[in-house]
Write a protein that holds these residues in place. Structure first.
Motif: not given
Length: 385
Positions: A308-309, A333-336, A345-346, A352-353
């Motif tokens: 998950l991201v 991640l930071r929502f805002r 990138e996330a 990526d295994p």
């Protein structure tokens, strides 16, 4: 055989687990009923359920409120008034159905309070693990304020002499998670049964869906993007950035983006926009999920071994998002502040295994299935009846 009454709020993710557990109890020969908003319960569980309709209320649009302001709004404008609205109908349901055990969602406080007042065995249903983590432990003034609200509510519709917090029963707590995701409960650990997600069979709804399954017949990585059903326009900016990040990589990704408010215009060709999706049926075809860290979406994703991201907005979402990150099953991640680049990138990281996110998600999914789900929950409740 015993009689079990589920008391639920008008929230999809809080009703669904009770449908699965109720079906298991019914298979064992017990009598089952629900108290809550009949429209929601019938829509999710069909017309064959025994339902005591309750006056409820909707969670109002909180705009951009986050943090303590969002929490204050939630208690003052939803949890407390919802309990007051439901209490008379829950009382009537108990008088008519005569349950041996009441299973009350932690956000449907009337169920626990009225059960305590009537001397009936009651078990809270924890459809998110947040309350078990003592999320307000570092904010003593806020915690005291919440406990004060609960004291007033107990005096009004419950049993003042018991002093019981309606979110935590002396008889135990049924939590639809597992330690591999949530860790050991910080509150009431000795009375908490962690049974993993209780997932109802949604084969019929999937079969009725008009979802264009051919869209997923491709060589790209399939991504589900959803910011939930209660965040509304608040999630619009993040959805647009996610669409841009995925749309810029048509050779790598194909995404289904849930957009109930129609905030995405002219989507890229590798993104399918839908107001609603058959999520349970869709997830096995996905490679990763980008979401707000709603407990229901997180658990259903991890059940399928999907990394998950997360971009949590408010309520329990920051806690759940951190649990995902701490378990190694995703990136928070930071929502805002998340940018298109951050999202890209996330997404690369969780797919990526070498990062271990996929392995962690698969491990948690395995633990969920081994926890027993609806079957184990039904066995636990049957032992209390």
């Amino acid at each position: 055989m015993s009689r079990y009454l589920f008391v639920v709020p008008p929230l999809v993710g809080h009703i669904n687990p009770t449908l699965a557990v109720g079906a298991e109890l019914a298979r064992q020969g017990h009598d089952i009923a629900w108290a809550g908003d009949a429209r929601f319960i019938h829509a999710l569980g069909g017309s064959g359920l025994d339902i005591y309709d309750c006056v409820t209320m909707s969670l109002e649009d909180r705009g951009d409120l986050v943090g303590p302001a969002a929490l204050k709004f939630l208690w003052e404008h939803f949890f407390i008034p919802l309990a007051r609205a439901m209490a008379p109908d829950v009382t009537a349901a108990i008088e008519h159905f005569r349950p041996d055990v009441i299973i009350a969602d932690q956000q449907a406080l009337a169920g626990s309070l009225v059960a305590d007042r009537e001397g009936i065995t009651w078990i809270p249903s924890a459809t998110t693990s947040t309350e078990l983590t003592d999320p307000l432990g570092s904010m003593p003034k806020v915690k005291d304020w919440v406990l004060g609200l609960l004291d007033e509510l107990r005096d009004e519709i419950g049993a003042p002499a018991t002093g019981h917090d309606p979110r935590f029963s002396p008889h135990g707590i049924l939590a639809f998670t597992a330690p591999e995701l949530s860790g050991t409960p910080a509150i009431a650990a000795e009375r908490c049964w962690m049974v993993g997600p209780a997932l109802a069979d949604d084969g019929a709804s999937a079969a009725r869906s008009d979802f264009p399954w051919d869209f997923l017949d491709n060589d790209q990585r399939n991504i589900l993007v959803s910011m939930g059903t209660v965040n509304g326009a608040t999630g619009a900016a993040f959805l647009r950035k996610a669409a841009a990040a995925i749309g810029a990589r048509p050779d790598r990704y194909r995404a289904v983006l849930v957009d109930p408010d129609g905030v995405i215009e002219d989507p890229p060709s590798n993104i399918l926009i839908r107001k609603f999706v058959p999520q349970r049926a869709l997830l096995p075809a996905m490679d990763a999920v980008i979401c707000h860290a709603g407990h229901n979406t997180v658990c259903e994703s991890l059940w399928n071994g999907l990394p998950l991201v997360t971009a949590p907005v408010r309520d329990d979402q920051p806690v759940v998002a951190q649990q995902v990150a701490d378990a190694g099953a995703g990136v928070r991640l930071r929502f805002r502040r998340a940018t298109e680049q951050h999202i890209a990138e996330a997404l690369e990281a969780v797919l990526d295994p070498a990062t271990g996110h996929q392995a962690a998600a698969a491990r948690i999914g395995k633990s969920f299935r081994e926890a027993g789900g609806a079957g184990r929950a039904a066995d636990i409740l049957a032992g209390l009846g």
